[in-house]
Enzyme design. Structure first.
Site, PDB file in Angstrom:
ATOM      1  N   ASN A  13       0.882  -1.162   0.000  1.00 52.55           N
ATOM      2  CA  ASN A  13       0.000   0.000   0.000  1.00 52.55           C
ATOM      3  C   ASN A  13       0.921   1.213   0.000  1.00 52.55           C
ATOM      4  OD1 ASN A  13      -1.851   2.019   0.431  1.00 52.55           O
ATOM      5  ND2 ASN A  13      -2.230   1.494   2.582  1.00 52.55           N
ATOM      6  N   TRP A  14       1.097   1.787  -1.164  1.00 53.55           N
ATOM      7  CA  TRP A  14       2.090   2.864  -1.291  1.00 53.55           C
ATOM      8  C   TRP A  14       1.624   4.187  -0.696  1.00 53.55           C
ATOM      9  CZ3 TRP A  14       4.878   2.639  -6.748  1.00 53.55           C
ATOM     10  CH2 TRP A  14       5.492   1.381  -6.880  1.00 53.55           C
ATOM     11  N   LYS A  15       0.309   4.288  -0.426  1.00 48.55           N
ATOM     12  CA  LYS A  15      -0.251   5.534   0.136  1.00 48.55           C
ATOM     13  C   LYS A  15       0.083   6.709  -0.789  1.00 48.55           C
ATOM     14  CE  LYS A  15       0.068   3.363   4.605  1.00 48.55           C
ATOM     15  NZ  LYS A  15       0.058   3.500   6.051  1.00 48.55           N
ATOM     16  N   HIS A  98      -9.447   1.907   4.273  1.00 41.37           N
ATOM     17  CA  HIS A  98      -8.200   2.010   5.043  1.00 41.37           C
ATOM     18  C   HIS A  98      -8.412   2.960   6.220  1.00 41.37           C
ATOM     19  CE1 HIS A  98      -4.100   2.963   6.151  1.00 41.37           C
ATOM     20  NE2 HIS A  98      -3.783   1.804   5.625  1.00 41.37           N
ATOM     21  N   GLU A 100      -6.685   5.246   7.377  1.00 41.10           N
ATOM     22  CA  GLU A 100      -6.373   6.654   7.098  1.00 41.10           C
ATOM     23  C   GLU A 100      -7.547   7.333   6.406  1.00 41.10           C
ATOM     24  OE1 GLU A 100      -2.659   5.835   5.164  1.00 41.10           O
ATOM     25  OE2 GLU A 100      -1.837   5.247   7.111  1.00 41.10           O
ATOM     26  N   GLU A 170      -6.022  -4.579  10.169  1.00 41.68           N
ATOM     27  CA  GLU A 170      -4.986  -3.598  10.460  1.00 41.68           C
ATOM     28  C   GLU A 170      -5.309  -2.855  11.753  1.00 41.68           C
ATOM     29  OE1 GLU A 170      -2.702  -2.550   6.590  1.00 41.68           O
ATOM     30  OE2 GLU A 170      -4.254  -1.075   6.925  1.00 41.68           O
ATOM     31  N   GLY A 176       2.110   2.306  10.675  1.00 45.49           N
ATOM     32  CA  GLY A 176       3.113   3.360  10.547  1.00 45.49           C
ATOM     33  C   GLY A 176       3.773   3.730  11.864  1.00 45.49           C
ATOM     34  N   SER A 216       2.867  -2.181  10.275  1.00 42.67           N
ATOM     35  CA  SER A 216       4.299  -2.347  10.547  1.00 42.67           C
ATOM     36  C   SER A 216       4.805  -3.756  10.262  1.00 42.67           C
ATOM     37  CB  SER A 216       4.646  -1.912  11.970  1.00 42.67           C
ATOM     38  OG  SER A 216       4.272  -0.556  12.173  1.00 42.67           O
ATOM     39  N   GLY A 237       2.697  -1.174   4.253  1.00 38.34           N
ATOM     40  CA  GLY A 237       2.878   0.241   3.948  1.00 38.34           C
ATOM     41  C   GLY A 237       4.350   0.566   3.742  1.00 38.34           C
ATOM     42  N   GLY A 238       4.976   1.097   4.775  1.00 40.18           N
ATOM     43  CA  GLY A 238       6.362   1.564   4.694  1.00 40.18           C
ATOM     44  C   GLY A 238       7.325   0.601   4.003  1.00 40.18           C
TER      45      GLY A 238
END
Ligand code: PGA
Length: 255
Positions: A13-15, A98, A100, A170, A176, A216, A237-238
């Site tokens: 998930n590159w956001k 998501h 966010e 999640e 994150g 994470s 993500g990251g």
């Protein structure tokens, strides 16, 4: 083991990261590292990167996903993107709900449900995210929160359509933050999600749904998380923005 029935899905998930040229470079770096993967490999990228990304992964085993989709086919919805638009550019997956989006953009279970149905109707695969806030976990209502999200987000979604659904568990406190849920915590909630699906649909339907863990997840903890019976993949993500880290997670899922 039922786990063997399900396809592991590792999705990045590159956001809001990477321009189209950067997306192309990263996918070109990832592709050779994941070419022998024994799992589904997906990169969910920003809208403007989609066309470049689909082109960049031609001839590879990487699938491209979007990070949201509107429920209407077209119309006066400034700033939104329809499922038809996504299909035409070659997208296969869509991240929905998501945390966010729920936290910063007013996403509710009702809108997640509408988006989920529209995405399925278009023949795309939704990756529907659910998860509890830290204070909800501290108040010991994680299962209530998750059950509510599952019931509302999949309201009116048929058993047949559930075959194309991926669910991402999640925990919001793990996204994150570098704070990963322990493998046991992840398994506990993923198993609870499956039990909830079994009640709403049937054991057979529940056993077929791929449930990812996200929050994470990285090259260091993926193998342990993915070894759990009900953890069928990851939404990353990251670590998905670093080719070697993402590839290491893919290889952990391929074992
Ligand atoms: P993270 O993000 O891996 O950076 O915690 C996961 C996600 O938001 O899907």
């Amino acid at each position: 083991m039922n786990k063997a029935l399900r396809k592991a899905v590792i999705a990045g998930n590159w956001k809001m990261n990477k321009t189209p040229s950067e997306a192309k470079a990263l996918l070109n770096e990832i592709a050779p590292l994941v070419k022998d993967a024994d799992c589904e490999v997906v990169a969910c990228v920003p809208y403007v990167d989609l066309t470049t990304a689909v082109e960049a992964v031609k001839g590879t085993n990487i699938k491209i996903g979007a990070e949201n989709a509107h429920w209407e086919e077209k119309g006066a919805f400034t700033g939104e993107i329809s499922t038809g638009m996504l299909k035409e550019v070659g997208v296969e997956y869509v991240v929905l709900g998501h945390s966010e989006r729920r936290q910063y953009f007013g996403e509710t279970d009702e809108t997640v449900n509408k988006r989920t149905k529209a995405v399925l109707k278009a023949g795309l695969k939704p990756i529907v995210c659910v998860g509890e806030l830290l204070w909800e976990r501290e108040c010991n209502i994680t299962e209530e929160v998750i059950a509510r999200q599952i019931k509302l987000d999949f309201y009116d979604v048929t058993a047949e359509d559930m075959k194309n659904v991926v669910i991402a568990y999640e925990p919001v406190w793990a996204i994150g933050t570098g704070k990963t849920a322990t493998a046991d915590q992840a398994e506990e909630v993923c198993a609870f999600i499956r039990a909830t699906l079994a009640k709403l649909y049937s054991k057979e339907v529940a056993d077929g749904v791929t449930i990812q863990y996200g929050g994470s997840m990285n090259d260091g903890n993926a193998a342990e998380l993915l070894s759990k019976e009900d953890v069928d993949g990851g939404l990353i993500g990251g670590a998905s923005l670093v080719a070697e880290k993402f590839a290491a997670i893919v290889s952990a899922a391929s074992k």
